[in-house]
Design an enzyme around this catalytic site. Structure first.
Site, PDB file in Angstrom:
ATOM      1  N   SER A 127       0.819  -1.213   0.000  1.00  0.00           N
ATOM      2  CA  SER A 127       0.000   0.000   0.000  1.00  0.00           C
ATOM      3  C   SER A 127       0.852   1.261   0.000  1.00  0.00           C
ATOM      4  CB  SER A 127      -0.908  -0.003   1.232  1.00  0.00           C
ATOM      5  OG  SER A 127      -1.539   1.259   1.402  1.00  0.00           O
ATOM      6  N   GLU A 129       0.146   3.726   1.623  1.00  0.00           N
ATOM      7  CA  GLU A 129       0.131   4.225   2.993  1.00  0.00           C
ATOM      8  C   GLU A 129       1.457   3.957   3.702  1.00  0.00           C
ATOM      9  OE1 GLU A 129      -2.097   5.842   5.066  1.00  0.00           O
ATOM     10  OE2 GLU A 129      -3.421   6.275   3.391  1.00  0.00           O
ATOM     11  N   TYR A 151      -2.323   0.317  10.378  1.00  0.00           N
ATOM     12  CA  TYR A 151      -2.527  -0.357   9.086  1.00  0.00           C
ATOM     13  C   TYR A 151      -1.264  -0.287   8.242  1.00  0.00           C
ATOM     14  CZ  TYR A 151      -3.907  -0.871   4.201  1.00  0.00           C
ATOM     15  OH  TYR A 151      -3.959  -1.236   2.872  1.00  0.00           O
TER      16      TYR A 151
END
Length: 343
Positions: A127, A129, A151
Protein backbone atom coordinates in the site's frame (compact mmCIF):
# COMPACT_ATOMS: atom_id res chain seq x y z
CA UNK A 1 -5.49 -30.69 -23.22
CA UNK A 2 -3.41 -28.39 -20.95
CA UNK A 3 -4.40 -28.08 -17.30
CA UNK A 4 -6.15 -24.86 -16.39
CA UNK A 5 -4.07 -22.49 -14.31
CA UNK A 6 -5.31 -22.26 -10.74
CA UNK A 7 -5.36 -18.98 -8.85
CA UNK A 8 -6.04 -18.58 -5.14
CA UNK A 9 -7.29 -15.26 -3.74
CA UNK A 10 -7.64 -13.92 -0.25
CA UNK A 11 -9.94 -10.91 -0.02
CA UNK A 12 -11.98 -12.24 -2.94
CA UNK A 13 -15.18 -10.59 -1.67
CA UNK A 14 -13.56 -7.13 -1.61
CA UNK A 15 -13.28 -4.50 -4.30
CA UNK A 16 -9.95 -5.68 -5.72
CA UNK A 17 -10.71 -9.36 -5.22
CA UNK A 18 -13.95 -9.17 -7.18
CA UNK A 19 -12.36 -7.35 -10.13
CA UNK A 20 -9.35 -9.69 -10.13
CA UNK A 21 -11.59 -12.78 -10.00
CA UNK A 22 -13.46 -11.48 -13.05
CA UNK A 23 -10.21 -10.91 -14.92
CA UNK A 24 -8.82 -14.35 -14.09
CA UNK A 25 -12.04 -16.09 -15.11
CA UNK A 26 -11.92 -14.23 -18.42
CA UNK A 27 -8.39 -15.56 -18.91
CA UNK A 28 -9.54 -19.13 -18.33
CA UNK A 29 -8.25 -19.68 -14.79
CA UNK A 30 -9.84 -21.83 -12.13
CA UNK A 31 -10.39 -19.27 -9.38
CA UNK A 32 -10.31 -20.30 -5.73
CA UNK A 33 -10.89 -18.06 -2.76
CA UNK A 34 -11.51 -18.00 0.96
CA UNK A 35 -14.35 -16.19 2.70
CA UNK A 36 -15.14 -15.77 6.37
CA UNK A 37 -18.28 -17.46 7.67
CA UNK A 38 -20.93 -14.90 8.51
CA UNK A 39 -24.55 -15.03 9.62
CA UNK A 40 -25.35 -12.65 6.75
CA UNK A 41 -24.19 -12.82 3.14
CA UNK A 42 -20.97 -10.91 2.43
CA UNK A 43 -20.68 -11.88 -1.22
CA UNK A 44 -22.40 -8.91 -2.90
CA UNK A 45 -19.46 -7.99 -5.12
CA UNK A 46 -19.07 -11.50 -6.56
CA UNK A 47 -22.69 -12.66 -6.86
CA UNK A 48 -22.63 -12.29 -10.66
CA UNK A 49 -19.72 -14.77 -10.92
CA UNK A 50 -20.42 -16.84 -7.81
CA UNK A 51 -21.18 -20.09 -9.63
CA UNK A 52 -17.87 -19.88 -11.50
CA UNK A 53 -15.77 -19.59 -8.33
CA UNK A 54 -14.48 -22.29 -5.99
CA UNK A 55 -14.80 -20.92 -2.46
CA UNK A 56 -13.81 -22.32 0.90
CA UNK A 57 -14.23 -21.00 4.40
CA UNK A 58 -11.01 -19.65 5.80
CA UNK A 59 -9.23 -16.71 7.34
CA UNK A 60 -5.74 -15.24 7.38
CA UNK A 61 -5.65 -15.79 11.14
CA UNK A 62 -5.86 -19.59 10.70
CA UNK A 63 -2.57 -21.10 9.55
CA UNK A 64 -3.93 -24.67 9.64
CA UNK A 65 -6.63 -23.87 7.08
CA UNK A 66 -4.20 -21.97 4.86
CA UNK A 67 -1.74 -24.86 4.90
CA UNK A 68 -4.48 -27.37 4.11
CA UNK A 69 -5.73 -25.28 1.18
CA UNK A 70 -2.25 -24.80 -0.27
CA UNK A 71 -1.65 -28.56 -0.09
CA UNK A 72 -4.97 -29.50 -1.69
CA UNK A 73 -5.41 -26.75 -4.30
CA UNK A 74 -1.73 -26.34 -5.23
CA UNK A 75 -2.39 -23.01 -6.95
CA UNK A 76 -0.12 -21.71 -9.68
CA UNK A 77 -0.73 -18.13 -8.53
CA UNK A 78 -1.64 -16.75 -5.09
CA UNK A 79 -2.94 -13.20 -4.65
CA UNK A 80 -3.00 -11.88 -1.09
CA UNK A 81 -5.61 -9.12 -1.05
CA UNK A 82 -7.10 -9.87 2.36
CA UNK A 83 -6.57 -7.40 5.20
CA UNK A 84 -8.16 -5.17 7.78
CA UNK A 85 -7.78 -2.39 5.27
CA UNK A 86 -9.36 0.70 6.81
CA UNK A 87 -6.71 3.15 7.99
CA UNK A 88 -8.84 5.02 10.52
CA UNK A 89 -10.25 1.78 11.96
CA UNK A 90 -6.72 0.43 12.41
CA UNK A 91 -6.19 2.95 15.20
CA UNK A 92 -9.23 1.46 16.98
CA UNK A 93 -8.27 -2.19 16.44
CA UNK A 94 -4.47 -2.16 16.06
CA UNK A 95 -3.90 -5.69 17.35
CA UNK A 96 -6.47 -7.23 15.02
CA UNK A 97 -5.02 -5.21 12.13
CA UNK A 98 -1.55 -6.57 12.86
CA UNK A 99 -2.82 -10.12 13.31
CA UNK A 100 -4.58 -10.24 9.93
CA UNK A 101 -2.76 -7.75 7.72
CA UNK A 102 0.81 -8.43 8.88
CA UNK A 103 1.03 -11.91 10.42
CA UNK A 104 -1.67 -13.22 8.07
CA UNK A 105 0.69 -12.61 5.15
CA UNK A 106 3.43 -14.56 6.93
CA UNK A 107 1.02 -17.46 7.51
CA UNK A 108 0.09 -17.58 3.84
CA UNK A 109 3.69 -17.42 2.65
CA UNK A 110 4.72 -20.15 5.06
CA UNK A 111 1.76 -22.28 4.00
CA UNK A 112 3.01 -22.06 0.42
CA UNK A 113 6.56 -22.89 1.49
CA UNK A 114 5.55 -25.87 3.61
CA UNK A 115 3.35 -27.16 0.77
CA UNK A 116 6.41 -27.17 -1.50
CA UNK A 117 4.92 -24.78 -4.05
CA UNK A 118 8.31 -23.87 -5.48
CA UNK A 119 6.97 -23.05 -8.92
CA UNK A 120 3.96 -21.04 -7.73
CA UNK A 121 3.88 -17.25 -7.82
CA UNK A 122 2.78 -14.91 -5.03
CA UNK A 123 1.37 -11.40 -5.18
CA UNK A 124 1.32 -9.21 -2.06
CA UNK A 125 -1.03 -6.24 -1.98
CA UNK A 126 1.23 -3.54 -0.55
CA UNK A 127 0.00 0.00 0.00
CA UNK A 128 1.03 3.59 -0.66
CA UNK A 129 0.13 4.23 2.99
CA UNK A 130 3.53 2.73 3.80
CA UNK A 131 5.11 5.98 2.57
CA UNK A 132 3.15 7.94 5.20
CA UNK A 133 5.20 11.01 6.06
CA UNK A 134 6.67 11.10 2.57
CA UNK A 135 10.44 11.26 2.20
CA UNK A 136 10.45 12.07 -1.52
CA UNK A 137 8.05 13.34 -4.18
CA UNK A 138 6.88 11.44 -6.13
CA UNK A 139 7.09 8.08 -4.35
CA UNK A 140 8.73 5.22 -6.26
CA UNK A 141 9.85 1.67 -5.49
CA UNK A 142 13.04 3.00 -3.88
CA UNK A 143 11.49 5.77 -1.75
CA UNK A 144 12.00 5.13 1.99
CA UNK A 145 8.89 4.18 3.94
CA UNK A 146 7.55 6.11 6.94
CA UNK A 147 4.21 4.53 8.01
CA UNK A 148 1.77 6.66 10.00
CA UNK A 149 -0.92 4.21 11.11
CA UNK A 150 -1.21 0.66 12.52
CA UNK A 151 -2.53 -0.36 9.09
CA UNK A 152 0.50 1.08 7.31
CA UNK A 153 2.90 -0.52 9.80
CA UNK A 154 1.17 -3.88 9.31
CA UNK A 155 1.38 -3.49 5.54
CA UNK A 156 5.07 -2.67 5.84
CA UNK A 157 5.70 -5.90 7.75
CA UNK A 158 3.74 -7.83 5.10
CA UNK A 159 5.74 -6.12 2.35
CA UNK A 160 9.14 -6.91 3.85
CA UNK A 161 8.28 -10.48 4.86
CA UNK A 162 7.26 -11.06 1.23
CA UNK A 163 10.62 -9.72 0.07
CA UNK A 164 12.39 -11.76 2.76
CA UNK A 165 10.77 -15.03 1.66
CA UNK A 166 11.63 -14.20 -1.94
CA UNK A 167 15.28 -13.77 -1.07
CA UNK A 168 15.50 -16.52 1.55
CA UNK A 169 13.59 -19.30 -0.19
CA UNK A 170 13.80 -18.20 -3.84
CA UNK A 171 10.05 -17.83 -4.06
CA UNK A 172 8.51 -15.91 -6.96
CA UNK A 173 7.07 -13.12 -4.78
CA UNK A 174 5.96 -9.72 -6.06
CA UNK A 175 4.72 -6.70 -4.13
CA UNK A 176 2.37 -4.28 -5.80
CA UNK A 177 2.59 -0.90 -4.05
CA UNK A 178 -0.81 0.39 -5.08
CA UNK A 179 -1.82 3.97 -4.60
CA UNK A 180 -5.49 4.73 -3.90
CA UNK A 181 -7.71 2.94 -6.36
CA UNK A 182 -11.47 3.37 -6.31
CA UNK A 183 -14.64 2.14 -8.01
CA UNK A 184 -18.37 1.72 -7.42
CA UNK A 185 -17.38 -1.41 -5.46
CA UNK A 186 -15.27 0.54 -2.97
CA UNK A 187 -16.24 -0.04 0.65
CA UNK A 188 -18.87 2.40 1.85
CA UNK A 189 -16.77 3.77 4.73
CA UNK A 190 -13.86 4.83 2.50
CA UNK A 191 -13.91 8.55 1.79
CA UNK A 192 -14.46 8.44 -1.98
CA UNK A 193 -17.40 6.04 -1.73
CA UNK A 194 -18.72 7.90 1.30
CA UNK A 195 -18.84 11.03 -0.86
CA UNK A 196 -20.46 9.46 -3.92
CA UNK A 197 -23.04 7.56 -1.86
CA UNK A 198 -23.94 10.79 -0.08
CA UNK A 199 -24.39 12.57 -3.41
CA UNK A 200 -26.83 9.89 -4.53
CA UNK A 201 -28.69 9.98 -1.22
CA UNK A 202 -28.92 13.79 -1.23
CA UNK A 203 -30.26 13.82 -4.79
CA UNK A 204 -32.93 11.32 -3.73
CA UNK A 205 -33.80 13.35 -0.65
CA UNK A 206 -32.60 10.64 1.75
CA UNK A 207 -29.73 12.63 3.28
CA UNK A 208 -29.18 16.32 4.07
CA UNK A 209 -25.45 16.65 4.68
CA UNK A 210 -22.12 14.85 4.49
CA UNK A 211 -19.60 14.91 7.33
CA UNK A 212 -15.94 14.44 6.39
CA UNK A 213 -12.51 14.79 8.00
CA UNK A 214 -9.35 16.24 6.47
CA UNK A 215 -10.36 17.91 3.21
CA UNK A 216 -6.78 18.96 2.44
CA UNK A 217 -5.33 15.43 2.26
CA UNK A 218 -3.95 14.73 -1.21
CA UNK A 219 -4.15 11.32 -2.84
CA UNK A 220 -3.25 9.66 -6.13
CA UNK A 221 -6.60 8.15 -7.18
CA UNK A 222 -7.06 5.58 -9.95
CA UNK A 223 -9.65 3.05 -11.13
CA UNK A 224 -9.46 -0.31 -9.33
CA UNK A 225 -10.54 -2.34 -12.35
CA UNK A 226 -7.37 -1.25 -14.15
CA UNK A 227 -5.12 -1.88 -11.17
CA UNK A 228 -5.92 -5.59 -10.94
CA UNK A 229 -4.56 -5.96 -14.47
CA UNK A 230 -1.26 -4.70 -13.11
CA UNK A 231 -1.38 -7.33 -10.36
CA UNK A 232 -1.76 -10.09 -12.92
CA UNK A 233 0.99 -8.69 -15.14
CA UNK A 234 3.47 -8.75 -12.24
CA UNK A 235 3.10 -12.52 -11.94
CA UNK A 236 3.61 -13.05 -15.69
CA UNK A 237 7.14 -11.60 -15.71
CA UNK A 238 10.31 -13.72 -16.04
CA UNK A 239 11.62 -12.53 -12.66
CA UNK A 240 9.83 -11.39 -9.47
CA UNK A 241 9.97 -7.70 -8.63
CA UNK A 242 8.07 -4.91 -6.87
CA UNK A 243 6.07 -2.23 -8.67
CA UNK A 244 4.26 1.01 -7.90
CA UNK A 245 0.85 1.31 -9.56
CA UNK A 246 -0.41 4.89 -9.64
CA UNK A 247 -1.71 7.61 -11.93
CA UNK A 248 1.05 10.14 -11.28
CA UNK A 249 -1.51 12.80 -10.35
CA UNK A 250 -2.67 13.97 -6.92
CA UNK A 251 -5.94 15.60 -5.84
CA UNK A 252 -7.40 16.68 -2.52
CA UNK A 253 -10.42 15.19 -0.81
CA UNK A 254 -12.05 18.59 -1.31
CA UNK A 255 -11.51 18.34 -5.08
CA UNK A 256 -13.15 14.91 -5.09
CA UNK A 257 -16.16 16.22 -3.17
CA UNK A 258 -16.41 19.34 -5.31
CA UNK A 259 -16.42 17.38 -8.58
CA UNK A 260 -18.83 14.75 -7.23
CA UNK A 261 -21.43 17.35 -6.25
CA UNK A 262 -20.83 19.40 -9.41
CA UNK A 263 -21.67 16.33 -11.49
CA UNK A 264 -25.27 16.65 -10.25
CA UNK A 265 -25.23 20.47 -10.35
CA UNK A 266 -24.92 20.95 -6.59
CA UNK A 267 -22.58 23.22 -4.63
CA UNK A 268 -20.59 20.96 -2.30
CA UNK A 269 -20.15 23.76 0.25
CA UNK A 270 -23.86 23.66 1.06
CA UNK A 271 -23.73 20.01 2.10
CA UNK A 272 -20.24 19.14 3.39
CA UNK A 273 -19.34 19.59 7.05
CA UNK A 274 -15.98 18.88 8.68
CA UNK A 275 -15.64 16.98 11.96
CA UNK A 276 -12.53 16.19 13.98
CA UNK A 277 -14.08 12.76 14.54
CA UNK A 278 -12.86 11.73 11.10
CA UNK A 279 -9.29 12.99 11.44
CA UNK A 280 -6.57 10.40 12.04
CA UNK A 281 -4.30 10.61 15.10
CA UNK A 282 -1.38 10.85 12.62
CA UNK A 283 -2.26 12.20 9.20
CA UNK A 284 -0.86 11.29 5.79
CA UNK A 285 -1.06 14.60 3.97
CA UNK A 286 0.35 13.90 0.52
CA UNK A 287 0.71 10.83 -1.70
CA UNK A 288 1.84 10.89 -5.33
CA UNK A 289 3.04 7.75 -7.07
CA UNK A 290 5.71 7.33 -9.73
CA UNK A 291 4.44 4.56 -12.05
CA UNK A 292 7.23 4.75 -14.64
CA UNK A 293 8.72 1.36 -13.76
CA UNK A 294 5.34 -0.37 -14.23
CA UNK A 295 4.92 1.30 -17.60
CA UNK A 296 8.43 0.39 -18.71
CA UNK A 297 8.52 -3.23 -17.52
CA UNK A 298 4.86 -4.28 -17.42
CA UNK A 299 3.41 -2.10 -20.15
CA UNK A 300 0.86 -0.94 -17.58
CA UNK A 301 -0.52 2.53 -17.08
CA UNK A 302 -3.64 4.05 -15.56
CA UNK A 303 -6.13 5.13 -18.22
CA UNK A 304 -9.16 6.48 -16.37
CA UNK A 305 -8.78 10.17 -15.55
CA UNK A 306 -9.69 11.63 -12.17
CA UNK A 307 -12.80 13.46 -13.44
CA UNK A 308 -14.07 10.34 -15.19
CA UNK A 309 -13.50 8.21 -12.09
CA UNK A 310 -15.55 10.60 -9.96
CA UNK A 311 -18.36 10.63 -12.51
CA UNK A 312 -18.59 6.85 -12.91
CA UNK A 313 -18.75 6.43 -9.12
CA UNK A 314 -21.42 9.11 -8.73
CA UNK A 315 -23.46 7.68 -11.60
CA UNK A 316 -23.40 4.24 -9.96
CA UNK A 317 -24.49 5.62 -6.58
CA UNK A 318 -27.30 7.66 -8.12
CA UNK A 319 -29.02 4.29 -8.50
CA UNK A 320 -30.70 3.73 -5.14
CA UNK A 321 -30.18 -0.04 -5.07
CA UNK A 322 -26.68 -0.07 -6.54
CA UNK A 323 -24.51 -2.56 -4.64
CA UNK A 324 -26.06 -2.32 -1.22
CA UNK A 325 -24.58 -4.95 1.10
CA UNK A 326 -27.54 -4.61 3.44
CA UNK A 327 -29.76 -6.01 0.69
CA UNK A 328 -27.60 -8.99 -0.27
CA UNK A 329 -29.93 -11.29 1.63
CA UNK A 330 -32.69 -10.48 -0.86
CA UNK A 331 -31.20 -12.16 -3.92
CA UNK A 332 -34.39 -12.30 -5.91
CA UNK A 333 -33.62 -15.40 -7.95
CA UNK A 334 -33.33 -17.74 -4.98
CA UNK A 335 -29.56 -18.16 -5.14
CA UNK A 336 -27.99 -19.30 -1.88
CA UNK A 337 -24.31 -18.26 -1.98
CA UNK A 338 -23.36 -20.93 0.54
CA UNK A 339 -25.21 -23.94 -0.84
CA UNK A 340 -22.13 -25.36 -2.61
CA UNK A 341 -19.74 -24.73 0.26
CA UNK A 342 -18.61 -27.03 3.03
CA UNK A 343 -20.12 -26.45 6.45
Amino acid sequence: MPTKRRAFLTGITGQDGSYLAELLLEKGYEVYGIIRRSSSFNTGRIMHIFKDLKLEYGDLSDSAVLTKLMNTIKPHEVYNLGAQSHVKVSFDVPEFTAEVTAVGTLRLLDAMRSAGLRNSRFYQGSSSEMYGLVQAIPQSEITPFYPRSPYAVAKLYAHWITVNYRESYRMFNCCGILFNHESPRRGETFVTRKITRAVGAIVRGEQKQLVLGNLKAKRDWGYAKEYVQGMWLMLQQPKPDDFVLATGETHTVQEFAQKAFAHVDLDWRKYVKVSQKYFRPAEVDFLLGDPRKAKRKLGWQAKTKFDDLVKLMVDADLKADHYNLAKDTDLGDGINPYEHMHE
